[in-house]
Scaffold this motif. Structure first.
Motif, mmCIF file in Angstrom:
data_model
loop_
_atom_site.group_PDB
_atom_site.id
_atom_site.type_symbol
_atom_site.label_atom_id
_atom_site.label_comp_id
_atom_site.label_asym_id
_atom_site.label_seq_id
_atom_site.Cartn_x
_atom_site.Cartn_y
_atom_site.Cartn_z
ATOM 1 N N GLU A 6 101.485 -9.242 70.806
ATOM 2 C CA GLU A 6 102.508 -8.224 71.065
ATOM 3 C C GLU A 6 102.142 -7.386 72.296
ATOM 4 O O GLU A 6 103.006 -7.012 73.086
ATOM 5 N N MET A 7 100.844 -7.120 72.448
ATOM 6 C CA MET A 7 100.412 -6.343 73.607
ATOM 7 C C MET A 7 100.731 -7.076 74.911
ATOM 8 O O MET A 7 101.143 -6.467 75.902
ATOM 9 N N GLY A 59 98.033 -9.057 59.657
ATOM 10 C CA GLY A 59 99.399 -8.698 59.310
ATOM 11 C C GLY A 59 99.749 -9.253 57.926
ATOM 12 O O GLY A 59 99.166 -10.252 57.491
ATOM 13 N N GLU A 94 95.918 -16.792 67.937
ATOM 14 C CA GLU A 94 95.657 -16.513 66.527
ATOM 15 C C GLU A 94 96.080 -15.089 66.193
ATOM 16 O O GLU A 94 96.293 -14.278 67.091
ATOM 17 N N SER A 95 96.099 -14.808 64.927
ATOM 18 C CA SER A 95 96.454 -13.483 64.471
ATOM 19 C C SER A 95 95.503 -12.431 65.062
ATOM 20 O O SER A 95 94.301 -12.648 65.113
ATOM 21 N N GLY A 96 96.086 -11.340 65.553
ATOM 22 C CA GLY A 96 95.272 -10.231 66.050
ATOM 23 C C GLY A 96 94.706 -10.405 67.445
ATOM 24 O O GLY A 96 93.895 -9.599 67.897
ATOM 25 N N THR A 97 95.136 -11.426 68.186
ATOM 26 C CA THR A 97 94.570 -11.636 69.524
ATOM 27 C C THR A 97 95.251 -10.766 70.583
ATOM 28 O O THR A 97 94.758 -10.665 71.700
ATOM 29 N N MET A 156 90.750 -14.358 80.324
ATOM 30 C CA MET A 156 91.634 -13.194 80.331
ATOM 31 C C MET A 156 92.125 -12.913 81.751
ATOM 32 O O MET A 156 93.287 -12.581 81.957
ATOM 33 N N GLU A 201 106.397 -14.051 65.558
ATOM 34 C CA GLU A 201 106.315 -15.053 64.482
ATOM 35 C C GLU A 201 107.551 -15.942 64.476
ATOM 36 O O GLU A 201 108.149 -16.202 63.433
ATOM 37 N N THR A 227 100.995 -12.783 58.052
ATOM 38 C CA THR A 227 99.905 -13.742 58.222
ATOM 39 C C THR A 227 99.269 -14.042 56.874
ATOM 40 O O THR A 227 99.023 -15.200 56.525
ATOM 41 N N ARG A 256 92.409 -7.168 66.425
ATOM 42 C CA ARG A 256 92.925 -6.250 65.409
ATOM 43 C C ARG A 256 91.816 -5.910 64.394
ATOM 44 O O ARG A 256 91.649 -4.753 63.999
ATOM 45 N N LEU A 312 85.424 -4.194 74.232
ATOM 46 C CA LEU A 312 86.402 -3.734 73.242
ATOM 47 C C LEU A 312 85.776 -2.701 72.296
ATOM 48 O O LEU A 312 86.423 -1.725 71.925
HETATM 49 N N1 LIG Z 1 92.893 -7.089 74.943
HETATM 50 C C1 LIG Z 1 93.111 -6.015 74.174
HETATM 51 N N2 LIG Z 1 92.714 -4.815 74.585
HETATM 52 C C2 LIG Z 1 92.901 -3.708 73.828
HETATM 53 N N3 LIG Z 1 93.495 -3.727 72.637
HETATM 54 C C3 LIG Z 1 93.928 -4.888 72.176
HETATM 55 C C4 LIG Z 1 93.770 -6.102 72.917
HETATM 56 N N4 LIG Z 1 94.290 -7.112 72.205
HETATM 57 C C5 LIG Z 1 94.761 -6.578 71.086
HETATM 58 N N5 LIG Z 1 94.562 -5.240 71.050
HETATM 59 C C6 LIG Z 1 94.896 -4.347 69.948
HETATM 60 O O1 LIG Z 1 94.700 -5.092 68.745
HETATM 61 C C7 LIG Z 1 95.757 -4.903 67.838
HETATM 62 C C8 LIG Z 1 96.440 -6.233 67.567
HETATM 63 O O2 LIG Z 1 97.179 -6.632 68.710
HETATM 64 P P1 LIG Z 1 98.626 -7.294 68.599
HETATM 65 O O3 LIG Z 1 99.429 -6.636 67.543
HETATM 66 O O4 LIG Z 1 99.184 -7.349 69.960
HETATM 67 O O5 LIG Z 1 98.137 -8.730 68.122
HETATM 68 P P2 LIG Z 1 98.986 -9.943 67.542
HETATM 69 O O6 LIG Z 1 98.422 -11.157 68.156
HETATM 70 O O7 LIG Z 1 100.432 -9.654 67.718
HETATM 71 O O8 LIG Z 1 98.563 -9.875 66.014
HETATM 72 P P3 LIG Z 1 99.344 -10.482 64.714
HETATM 73 O O9 LIG Z 1 99.311 -11.955 64.846
HETATM 74 O O10 LIG Z 1 98.468 -9.986 63.602
HETATM 75 O O11 LIG Z 1 100.701 -9.896 64.746
HETATM 76 C C9 LIG Z 1 96.698 -3.892 68.460
HETATM 77 O O12 LIG Z 1 96.453 -2.620 67.908
HETATM 78 C C10 LIG Z 1 96.363 -3.936 69.924
HETATM 79 O O13 LIG Z 1 96.546 -2.686 70.498
#
Ligand SMILES: Nc1ncnc2c1ncn2[C@@H]1O[C@H](COP(=O)(O)OP(=O)(O)OP(=O)(O)O)[C@@H](O)[C@H]1O
Ligand SMILES: [Mg+2]
Length: 476
Positions: free
Chosen positions: A201-202, A461, A195-198, A173, A266, A464, A383, A347
């Protein structure tokens, strides 16, 4: 206090040694007007290795609270010349973190209920036995210990926040934050993999909001959830009369993001014909709205994300190689949570703090519950962890979260642990992908086919989920 079964004759009190206090401590204040009861309770507290102070009136209690460390108060609600609920209010005002156990008379449950509403931790009805009091004090002490441990975790979290609100201090990280910082100051496209939820978007938001164009728009587009015809008009806009229902012209998201960033989430789901149009827009820095013959210049930064293996899609011919190279000028891979296990506790602390702040309550995790959360593999990544903490905090009624309060798949990690450690492990180990598939299919079956609800509860999502189902169908 009149008739309590607590007897003033209790065997030799144990003196609290620092060692005992460190393992299992409590600074207790006993407020009761009856001396015998005060002394009896004090001896019970001392026998457990706690520190006990006594007060014979509410006024006396307030004075002691000002000068002593007090973690918990045993408060008789019926003190002469004082309103018990008012005393509770004063104590909480003076020491909001103190855990107050109110002592009520038989048949006055009403006042106990009111006291609980006003912030009492527990109530006990007279007459109560020594064992009852011991159990109660041990529970308070245990809760206090957990609160302290949770506070330690929180402290650890402070200064452990990474870039742009991202929590995590794993070496991967740290590396990611350095790349984000660099990417933020360039205008090249960035491909965000994970992967999904990693947190894709953040990360995209972190890149945009730490760059020089942070006050320009950041526009996310979910390429997976829109039907192909809609994506085109969404991205490029359309002119009046371009299709049935286009009663007036509409700007596309690429134009709306002018000067800022468009985040193509995506991107691997984008149909091939739109891939060509997007490529042209990026190369020529202009777009042609649907139904128009005129080209409109654009100036946007492109960030894209995918949880697919895009290189494989290129090989398979479902993703254009030239677009892949265009988007992949710089690429970032966010590691799944199971590859940076040290971040799990950070986390957890982060989401617990957020849930507690939102609810105004202070829930804590029991040691075993924390162990279960740390042992779990988190296939839905951050997520899933976020959803798990939020839901568990919302649905657990008491102040302490125990293993059975956790989602069954997570609770199972500690329940199954001893069994896993003996016998032939190799025969029992199931590949992650298979576990994930079983979990998804079981969730949908249990919810009578409600896929949206399943996606929500699984913490993934909906795109996903649909994609995975498509993959399972293709495998069958
Ligand atoms: N390192 C982090 N620290 C704090 N919160 C995080 C972190 N990574 C992810 N999150 C939180 O986890 C949730 C999922 O993050 P995000 O939507 O960015 O993931 P994603 O990879 O786009 O997921 P998906 O593939 O499902 O769209 C969000 O609510 C985000 O705020
Ligand atoms: Mg996303």
């Amino acid at each position: 206090m009149t008739s309590a079964a607590v007897s003033p004759q209790i065997a030799t009190p144990q003196i609290a040694t620092p060692q005992v206090m460190a393992a299992n401590f409590l600074n207790l204040l006993i407020v009761d007007d009856e001396r015998a009861i005060r002394e009896a309770c004090r001896e019970v507290a001392l026998s457990l290795g706690y520190i006990a102070h006594v007060a014979d009136s509410a006024e006396h209690a307030y004075r002691l609270l000002q000068t002593h460390t007090i973690d918990a108060v045993l408060l008789d609600l019926r003190l002469p010349g004082a309103n018990g609920l008012e005393a509770l209010r004063q104590i909480k005002a003076q020491r909001p973190e103190a855990m107050v156990i109110v002592v009520t008379g038989y048949g006055t449950v009403q006042s106990a209920v009111q006291a609980m509403k006003n912030g009492a931790y527990e109530y006990v009805t007279k007459p109560f036995s020594i064992d009852e009091l011991k159990l109660l004090l041990e529970r308070v002490s245990n809760h206090l210990k957990l609160k302290t441990e949770n506070r330690v975790l929180r402290e650890k979290l402070k200064g452990r926040q990474g870039y742009g609100g991202l929590v995590g201090r794993a070496p991967e990280m740290e590396k990611l934050y350095r790349i984000i910082a660099k990417a933020a100051n360039s205008t090249h496209p960035v491909l965000i993999l994970g992967e999904s939820g990693t947190g894709k978007e953040m990360v995209a938001r972190a890149i945009h909001y730490s760059g020089p164009f942070r006050d320009k728009p950041f526009i996310p587009v979910d390429c997976g959830s829109l039907v192909p015809t809609l994506i085109e008009s969404e991205l490029f806009g359309y002119v009046r009369g371009a299709f049935t229902g286009a009663n007036q012209a509409k700007d596309g998201l690429l134009a709306i993001a002018e000067g800022g960033t468009i985040f193509l989430d995506e991107v691997g789901e984008l149909p091939v014909d739109l891939q060509s149009k997007l490529l042209r827009a990026i190369q020529e820095k202009e777009i042609r709205p649907v139904g128009s013959t005129r080209r409109v210049p654009i100036n946007v930064r492109i960030l894209a994300a995918t949880n697919r293996d895009l290189e494989q899609s290129v090989t398979e011919g479902t993703f254009r190689r030239d677009l892949y190279f265009r988007l992949n000028v710089l690429s970032l891979r966010i590691p799944p949570l199971r590859e940076r296990r040290d971040d799990i506790s950070l986390l957890i602390a982060h989401f617990m703090e957020r849930a507690n702040r939102a609810s105004g309550q202070e829930k804590v995790l029991s040691d075993e519950a924390l162990k279960a959360l740390l042992a779990y593999d988190w296939p839905g990544n951050v997520r899933e962890l976020e959803n798990c903490i939020e839901r568990t905090c919302a649905f657990t009624s008491g102040p302490v979260i125990y293993v059975p309060d956790l989602p069954p798949a997570i609770a199972r990690t500690v329940m199954l642990a001893p069994e896993r450690s003996n016998g032939n492990a190799q025969n029992r180990i199931v590949p992650m992908a298979e576990l994930e598939k079983q979990t998804i299919l079981r969730a949908i079956a249990e919810l009578n086919g409600d896929k949206l609800q399943a996606a929500r509860l699984l913490g993934i999502g909906k795109t996903t989920l649909y994609r995975k189902l498509k993959d399972y169908a293709a495998q069958a």
